[in-house]
Design a protein around this motif. Structure first.
Motif, mmCIF file in Angstrom:
data_model
loop_
_atom_site.group_PDB
_atom_site.id
_atom_site.type_symbol
_atom_site.label_atom_id
_atom_site.label_comp_id
_atom_site.label_asym_id
_atom_site.label_seq_id
_atom_site.Cartn_x
_atom_site.Cartn_y
_atom_site.Cartn_z
ATOM 1 N N PRO A 1 87.126 54.480 46.602
ATOM 2 C CA PRO A 1 87.023 55.923 46.351
ATOM 3 C C PRO A 1 85.653 56.340 45.832
ATOM 4 O O PRO A 1 85.247 57.487 45.974
ATOM 5 C CB PRO A 1 88.088 56.197 45.299
ATOM 6 N N LYS A 2 84.941 55.410 45.283
ATOM 7 C CA LYS A 2 83.618 55.735 44.772
ATOM 8 C C LYS A 2 82.724 56.262 45.897
ATOM 9 O O LYS A 2 81.939 57.184 45.714
ATOM 10 C CB LYS A 2 82.986 54.494 44.159
ATOM 11 N N PHE A 3 82.879 55.681 47.069
ATOM 12 C CA PHE A 3 82.053 56.122 48.190
ATOM 13 C C PHE A 3 82.518 57.485 48.704
ATOM 14 O O PHE A 3 81.723 58.302 49.150
ATOM 15 C CB PHE A 3 82.048 55.071 49.298
ATOM 16 N N LYS B 1 79.145 55.151 61.778
ATOM 17 C CA LYS B 1 80.253 55.982 61.321
ATOM 18 C C LYS B 1 81.456 55.114 60.949
ATOM 19 O O LYS B 1 82.121 55.364 59.947
ATOM 20 C CB LYS B 1 80.628 56.972 62.423
ATOM 21 N N ASN B 2 81.696 54.087 61.754
ATOM 22 C CA ASN B 2 82.819 53.193 61.450
ATOM 23 C C ASN B 2 82.654 52.510 60.105
ATOM 24 O O ASN B 2 83.594 52.434 59.319
ATOM 25 C CB ASN B 2 82.959 52.124 62.539
ATOM 26 N N ASP B 3 81.442 52.035 59.865
ATOM 27 C CA ASP B 3 81.215 51.365 58.587
ATOM 28 C C ASP B 3 81.333 52.332 57.422
ATOM 29 O O ASP B 3 81.838 51.975 56.357
ATOM 30 C CB ASP B 3 79.843 50.695 58.580
ATOM 31 N N LEU B 4 80.879 53.543 57.637
ATOM 32 C CA LEU B 4 81.012 54.528 56.569
ATOM 33 C C LEU B 4 82.484 54.773 56.271
ATOM 34 O O LEU B 4 82.914 54.784 55.112
ATOM 35 C CB LEU B 4 80.333 55.845 56.964
ATOM 36 N N ASN B 5 83.264 54.942 57.326
ATOM 37 C CA ASN B 5 84.693 55.176 57.105
ATOM 38 C C ASN B 5 85.343 53.988 56.412
ATOM 39 O O ASN B 5 86.240 54.155 55.587
ATOM 40 C CB ASN B 5 85.396 55.474 58.429
ATOM 41 N N GLU B 6 84.853 52.799 56.744
ATOM 42 C CA GLU B 6 85.399 51.623 56.074
ATOM 43 C C GLU B 6 85.069 51.669 54.574
ATOM 44 O O GLU B 6 85.916 51.377 53.738
ATOM 45 C CB GLU B 6 84.815 50.368 56.714
ATOM 46 N N LEU B 7 83.848 52.078 54.263
ATOM 47 C CA LEU B 7 83.497 52.223 52.844
ATOM 48 C C LEU B 7 84.402 53.242 52.169
ATOM 49 O O LEU B 7 84.883 53.031 51.057
ATOM 50 C CB LEU B 7 82.037 52.656 52.675
ATOM 51 N N LEU C 1 80.166 64.542 61.734
ATOM 52 C CA LEU C 1 81.447 64.812 61.081
ATOM 53 C C LEU C 1 82.544 65.162 62.064
ATOM 54 O O LEU C 1 83.674 64.736 61.921
ATOM 55 C CB LEU C 1 81.298 65.964 60.074
ATOM 56 N N THR C 2 82.193 65.965 63.073
ATOM 57 C CA THR C 2 83.241 66.444 63.962
ATOM 58 C C THR C 2 83.453 65.525 65.155
ATOM 59 O O THR C 2 84.486 65.596 65.812
ATOM 60 C CB THR C 2 82.875 67.828 64.537
#
Lengths: 190, 190
Positions: free
Chosen positions: B119-121, B108-114, B86-87
DNA sequence: TGATTTTTTTGATATTTATCAAAGGTTTTT
DNA sequence: AAAAACCTTTGATAAATATCAAAAAAATCA
């Protein structure tokens, strides 16, 4: 007061004028007296408070009836009994105001409405949850396998402004020790 | 494997076919051998793993060089070094696979893209963060002011399927005691 | 399987922390 | 200011847990 909330939330997301207006409508100003219980063992907690001055204490009673302080939250911060608020189950902790405080209150319904209306708040909710998770992980780490004197010193380092003003009896159980032991540790570290 | 992830996420939100497709594209299948480190002290953790079989152990070394197990996560679950992920700061813990495992990995990049795309993610992220917060609060509560024997019994109650299969040395520091003490506690409770 | 390594148990002892009871301090209330 | 309530310190002792060293048991490897 509201400005303080805006700036706190501004750390997490960028707020538009419309967001700010929505916030101003939903949050309600409340006064809380010193020692008052913000949340109570056995009751479902449906409140989320934004506190911008002072601090609160979380406590419960263990199997022997001994009062255990499990947490402190210092302003500016949101305060709720997280588990109860999220799950809708009765709280197993009490939350107590340690000073006369002023706060902004949001009901669970209003929070859910914010979530539905705007994904930005969903993100704020996520970021706050994440910070709560990190907060309690830090407490956990402090407790694990260090002698009490070391735990106390680490606590002092982390909250230098506060620890000396919090009654010793409350800090003791937060550190997982008795008041007598903490008193002796303090003396030995002068 | 992917189905297991879908059903896990389905506990948090309702997934559409489009969501599922997005998930299937982003998550990458990985094999992890027993004892392999999923995350390491001193390195930034950019991985989020969904583990659907087995369990992992979090550990670090204290000031004396003693290895301390701070956490276990059991499948099905997401695994990451939360704080570092997270940090973006280097992790202060190691995460170790306790069995040969199969997992789905998300960067992490893909998560941020999701998060950006849907907004569901964001909501899933919030709900998972909340469950992590609750998880570590429970561990905290267990450690506070109960004798070691009681802590051990509570752990057994909570994870009846697992505790007897986890090497004793790891459980000991999780409970905040030494292996020798845990060994004696076990014996006394037969 | 037998050898090697790892994990768990046991024993003796030291250290840390809790408990109980009482005395001093402080703060709050009247 | 005095009384009451609350909080902190101190002392003596008991209990819980750690430490160190070694043996026993279990798991892994060749």
């Amino acid at each position: 007061m509201l400005e303080s909330l805006h700036s706190y939330l501004g750390n997490f997301v960028q707020l538009t004028d419309a967001d700010i207006q929505m916030i101003n409508e939903k949050f309600v100003y409340t006064k809380i007296k010193k020692n008052e219980l913000i949340a109570e063992n056995g009751k479902v907690c449906n409140r989320l408070l934004f506190v911008n001055k002072g601090y609160v204490r979380f406590f419960h009673f263990d199997d022997n009836g001994t009062e255990i302080t499990s947490d402190f939250y210092f302003a500016p911060t949101f305060v709720t009994t997280y588990t109860s608020f999220l799950t809708g189950l009765p709280s197993h902790v009490n939350v107590q105001a340690m000073c006369n405080m002023e706060a902004l209150e949001l009901s669970k319904n209003d929070l859910n409405e914010l979530y539905e209306r705007h994904p930005k708040f969903e993100r704020v909710g996520r970021l706050i949850a994440e910070s709560v998770a990190i907060h309690s992980e830090e407490h956990l780490f402090m407790l694990l396998n260090q002698p009490a004197g070391v735990r106390y010193r680490k606590l002092l380092e982390k909250y230098p402004l506060y620890i000396n003003t919090i009654p010793l009896q409350y800090i003791a159980s937060y550190l997982g020790i008795t008041q007598e032991t903490l008193s002796r540790i303090r003396k030995s570290q002068l």
